[in-house]
Scaffold this motif. Structure first.
Motif, PDB file in Angstrom:
ATOM      1  N   GLU A  31      30.168  64.181  10.381  1.00 21.20           N
ATOM      2  CA  GLU A  31      30.757  62.835  10.511  1.00 21.20           C
ATOM      3  C   GLU A  31      29.703  61.775  10.175  1.00 21.20           C
ATOM      4  O   GLU A  31      29.997  60.792   9.487  1.00 21.20           O
ATOM      5  N   PHE A  35      29.943  58.790   7.151  1.00 22.24           N
ATOM      6  CA  PHE A  35      29.861  57.340   7.345  1.00 22.24           C
ATOM      7  C   PHE A  35      28.636  56.740   6.659  1.00 22.24           C
ATOM      8  O   PHE A  35      28.687  55.614   6.174  1.00 22.24           O
ATOM      9  N   GLN A  79      32.234  54.073  19.422  1.00 26.01           N
ATOM     10  CA  GLN A  79      33.262  53.230  18.811  1.00 26.01           C
ATOM     11  C   GLN A  79      32.543  52.189  17.960  1.00 26.01           C
ATOM     12  O   GLN A  79      31.534  51.619  18.384  1.00 26.01           O
ATOM     13  N   GLU A  81      33.170  49.457  14.152  1.00 26.63           N
ATOM     14  CA  GLU A  81      34.071  48.901  13.153  1.00 26.63           C
ATOM     15  C   GLU A  81      33.373  48.899  11.803  1.00 26.63           C
ATOM     16  O   GLU A  81      32.216  48.485  11.699  1.00 26.63           O
ATOM     17  N   ARG A  86      38.576  50.135  12.932  1.00 25.11           N
ATOM     18  CA  ARG A  86      37.875  50.507  14.161  1.00 25.11           C
ATOM     19  C   ARG A  86      38.004  52.022  14.323  1.00 25.11           C
ATOM     20  O   ARG A  86      39.094  52.584  14.265  1.00 25.11           O
ATOM     21  N   TRP A  87      36.877  52.657  14.503  1.00 29.87           N
ATOM     22  CA  TRP A  87      36.809  54.104  14.693  1.00 29.87           C
ATOM     23  C   TRP A  87      36.353  54.396  16.114  1.00 29.87           C
ATOM     24  O   TRP A  87      35.388  53.798  16.588  1.00 29.87           O
ATOM     25  N   SER A  88      37.028  55.309  16.776  1.00 35.69           N
ATOM     26  CA  SER A  88      36.606  55.792  18.096  1.00 35.69           C
ATOM     27  C   SER A  88      36.464  57.301  17.989  1.00 35.69           C
ATOM     28  O   SER A  88      37.350  57.966  17.448  1.00 35.69           O
ATOM     29  N   TYR A  89      35.375  57.829  18.505  1.00 34.32           N
ATOM     30  CA  TYR A  89      35.122  59.270  18.484  1.00 34.32           C
ATOM     31  C   TYR A  89      34.780  59.743  19.878  1.00 34.32           C
ATOM     32  O   TYR A  89      34.031  59.075  20.593  1.00 34.32           O
ATOM     33  N   ASN A  99      39.021  61.741  16.861  1.00 34.71           N
ATOM     34  CA  ASN A  99      38.753  60.390  16.401  1.00 34.71           C
ATOM     35  C   ASN A  99      40.052  59.607  16.316  1.00 34.71           C
ATOM     36  O   ASN A  99      41.119  60.176  16.095  1.00 34.71           O
ATOM     37  N   LEU A 101      41.485  56.342  14.264  1.00 41.77           N
ATOM     38  CA  LEU A 101      41.324  55.400  13.167  1.00 41.77           C
ATOM     39  C   LEU A 101      42.328  54.285  13.415  1.00 41.77           C
ATOM     40  O   LEU A 101      43.522  54.561  13.575  1.00 41.77           O
TER      41      LEU A 101
END
Length: 153
Positions: A31, A35, A79, A81, A86-89, A99, A101
């Protein structure tokens, strides 16, 4: 304390209590590489107890959208942006990574993704999903699935 994930030297920092620590570390590094290469964003995680708001947010979406409660304890979360998304994992002790999205623009994509570490069995709470396979130099074989979020969170 935040940990900047290194995808050149994969480390199990923060994941040591997982029986799948090596595979989960590879998944987390995979991951981080994505990114960094796509958005030039440094992927950083925090211990789950320091990022409880992220863990709770992801848990709420899973529960309210599909009635899913993850049995495994959360180890790390993040988390951020990037480019209007906004991404939360959340990374779990079992080897699971979830995750969320969330495109910030109205009508954008909103989905939950599941990734299983190499060699991990599908957890009972995710048995209804079909998982596709993907090869990764960092993580071995990753199995993934997702669903589209319908509600507003």
């Amino acid at each position: 304390m935040a940990y900047d994930v290194d995808f050149t030297e994969v480390s199990t920092v923060g994941l040591e209590s997982s029986p799948a620590a090596e595979a989960l570390a590879g998944l987390r590094a995979n991951e981080a590489r994505y990114f960094k290469n796509k958005y030039d964003h440094t992927f950083s995680t925090e211990p789950a107890d320091e990022a409880a708001d992220v863990v709770n947010h992801v848990g709420r979406i899973l529960d309210e959208e599909r009635g899913i409660v993850i049995a495994s304890p959360a180890l790390e979360a993040t988390q951020f942006e990037v480019e209007g998304v906004r991404w939360s994992y959340v990374f779990y002790e079992s080897g699971l990574s979830i995750n969320v999205l969330w495109t910030l623009a109205e009508g954008g994509k909103r989905a939950v993704g599941f990734k299983l570490s190499d060699g991990m069995e599908v957890p009972d709470e995710l048995a209804a999903f079909k998982f596709a396979r993907q090869k990764s130099k960092l993580a071995g074989t990753i199995r993934g699935s997702y669903f589209v979020i319908k509600g507003d969170y």
